[in-house]
Enzyme design. Structure first.
Site, short mmCIF file in Angstrom:
data_model
loop_
_atom_site.label_atom_id
_atom_site.label_comp_id
_atom_site.label_asym_id
_atom_site.label_seq_id
_atom_site.Cartn_x
_atom_site.Cartn_y
_atom_site.Cartn_z
N LYS A 80 0.84 -1.19 0.00
CA LYS A 80 0.00 0.00 0.00
C LYS A 80 0.88 1.24 0.00
O LYS A 80 1.86 1.33 0.74
CB LYS A 80 -0.91 -0.01 1.23
CG LYS A 80 -1.94 1.11 1.29
CD LYS A 80 -2.81 0.95 2.53
CE LYS A 80 -3.86 2.04 2.64
NZ LYS A 80 -4.69 1.88 3.87
N SER A 155 -9.52 2.07 3.00
CA SER A 155 -8.75 2.85 2.04
C SER A 155 -7.79 2.00 1.21
O SER A 155 -7.26 2.46 0.21
CB SER A 155 -7.95 3.92 2.78
OG SER A 155 -7.04 3.30 3.69
N SER A 179 -9.54 -0.34 7.22
CA SER A 179 -9.01 -0.22 5.86
C SER A 179 -8.27 -1.42 5.32
O SER A 179 -7.86 -1.43 4.17
CB SER A 179 -8.09 1.01 5.77
OG SER A 179 -8.84 2.19 5.90
#
Length: 491
Positions: A80, A155, A179
């Site tokens: 990420k 996210s 997330s």
């Protein structure tokens, strides 16, 4: 050789260790898969082809020299874009950091390298990890491989989508309010949030410092446990890091895979037992609970009365911390700089940079947090939210006196179409309704696929006491032994 992109991380590592496949071959196969599908999925913001192949060659050289390889050596991983990697672009999904190449590795990336994994690149995300759909990325949304017109969660939607699209067998996410777990649920993958402090935040671009937790994403529970073990443990560079060994998560996953949960008590959170969730989500969750009881688990209903206040408390605490953390992005030290023509004051340059660099959701949360921390309102808002956090922690403590783990649906609904919730922030925030309490408490949680609703994945969430991460892996692996893994349609 079979298609390695469809294999688990465990299977890939075994192939490489035995010499049946080289790390370079495995890496090239995944890079080819990214080239084939990512123009439609948009899971990656940056693909580090040269760096990945270099890391793969190093693994092959170690094996050729007779050196012992770790359990994930040569396995590709997607990271990420909230974690720094030296020389690799790190944007956090924001224009304000466009083009920034950090001069250092985050601890998570350091440990991935030490484990011999191969970093494929950086994945898309909601800007500064603020969102539940990856629609708030400054670089465009990511599609859900189950239906490219729907969201992959947020996210960390890029990481979950990369897994579901078979672009990577492993990924790293971060979980501030859900997330990792919510994207896992809506993409039919596994997402685990470790105990807060069980994984290092050093090099994680901060959103909410008392909540942010990096963690593993995978397609199987065992793979997630192996990745958790590789990245977890004490880090003296993180003041919130717990000075204790990683719980026995891999052993617990292997035990759970036997399908025996005799003696395990599952606490069904009455406040989250399906009320407020879509009917298909509730049905899949209840079927999964029935399956767990057939494995020998005992289900007891527990009440956590203050969980209903978790959402408003979170949306005061997290924005308050973000308004402080994001003050460093001022157009002076790194990243975007707007209006620096020699005729404007420093304050004007900062204002123009932030206006151009931050997206609407980030601005919304900064303003909300700044207001909550302002003179005359601190006690009424931020202070009250922290009191609620204490009550939620007490709810968890009382519940864990009655049960070994707590269970609930991971998210109230399946993946929704793009644009269907962006006009109403509250409707978007509801995606994290069931995951937020765990972040406020600081304990671990995992989402494991538990079925389908209208042809889309549903996740079951397992929550455990702090530093009892192994419990959630045992139960998750047991559920997986019955449900199996979910296979999305061909792209």
């Amino acid at each position: 050789m079979a298609d390695v992109t469809r294999m688990t991380a465990t299977e890939i590592a075994s192939l490489i260790a035995s010499g049946e496949a080289s790390a370079v071959e495995v890496t090239r196969a995944h890079l080819d898969r990214i080239a084939e599908v990512d123009d439609r999925v948009h899971a990656f913001l940056h693909v580090d082809t040269d760096g990945a192949l270099e890391a793969a060659r190093a693994v092959d050289a170690k094996r050729a020299a007779g050196e012992r390889l770790g359990p994930l050596a040569g396995v590709p991983v997607a990271v990420k874009d909230v974690l720094t990697a030296k020389g690799v672009p790190t944007t956090v999904g924001s224009k304000i950091l466009e083009g920034w190449r950090p001069p250092y590795d985050s601890t998570i990336v350091q440990r991935l390298r030490a484990a011999g994994t191969v970093m494929l690149g950086k994945t898309n995300m909601d800007e500064f990890a603020m969102g539940s759909s990856t629609e708030y990325s400054a670089y465009g949304p990511t599609g859900n491989p189950w239906d490219l017109g729907r969201i992959p969660g947020g996210s960390g939607g890029g990481s979950s989508a990369a897994l579901a699209a078979y672009e990577a067998p492993l990924a790293i996410g971060s979980d501030t309010g859900g997330s990792i777990r919510q994207p896992g649920a809506v993409t039919g993958t596994v997402g685990a949030k470790p105990t807060y402090g069980g994984t290092s935040r050093y090099g994680l671009v901060a959103f909410s410092s008392s909540l942010d937790t990096p963690g593993p994403c995978a397609r199987t529970v065992l793979d997630a446990a192996l990745l958790h073990e590789a990245i977890g443990g004490h880090d003296p560079r993180d003041s919130t890091s717990i000075p204790a060994p990683v719980p026995e998560v891999v052993a617990a996953a292997r035990v759970g895979a036997s399908g025996d949960l005799t003696g395990v008590k599952l606490g069904l959170v009455s406040e989250f037992s399906g009320e407020g969730a879509e009917p298909g989500v509730t049905a899949a969750f209840r079927d999964a609970v029935d399956a767990l009881t057939k494995l020998g688990a005992e289900v007891v209903e527990v009440s956590c009365p203050h969980f209903q206040y978790a959402l408003p408390a979170y949306y005061l605490i997290a924005p308050s911390e973000c308004s402080s953390n994001l003050a460093r992005f001022d157009g002076v030290r790194f990243g975007l700089r707007v209006g620096d023509d020699g005729n404007r004051s420093l304050e004007e340059v900062m204002s123009l940079t932030r206006d151009a660099g931050f997206g609407p959701e980030v601005k919304r949360r900064i303003m909300l947090g700044t207001y909550a921390l302002s003179s005359g309102y601190y006690d009424a808002y931020y202070g009250q939210a922290q009191k609620v956090r204490t009550l939620i922690t007490r709810d968890f403590a009382a519940a864990f006196e009655q049960a070994d783990v707590l269970i609930s649906p991971t998210t109230p609904f399946v993946a929704f179409p793009f644009g269907s919730r962006t006009a109403d922030p509250y409707q978007m925030y509801l995606a994290d309704l069931f995951t937020i309490p765990t972040n406020l408490y600081g304990g671990p949680g995992i989402s494991v696929p538990c079925g389908l609703s209208e042809g889309l994945p549903v996740g079951l969430q397992i929550m455990a006491p702090t530093m009892a991460d192994d419990r959630m892996y045992r139960v998750g692996a047991a559920l997986e032994s019955v449900i199996g893994t979910l296979t999305p349609p061909e792209l």
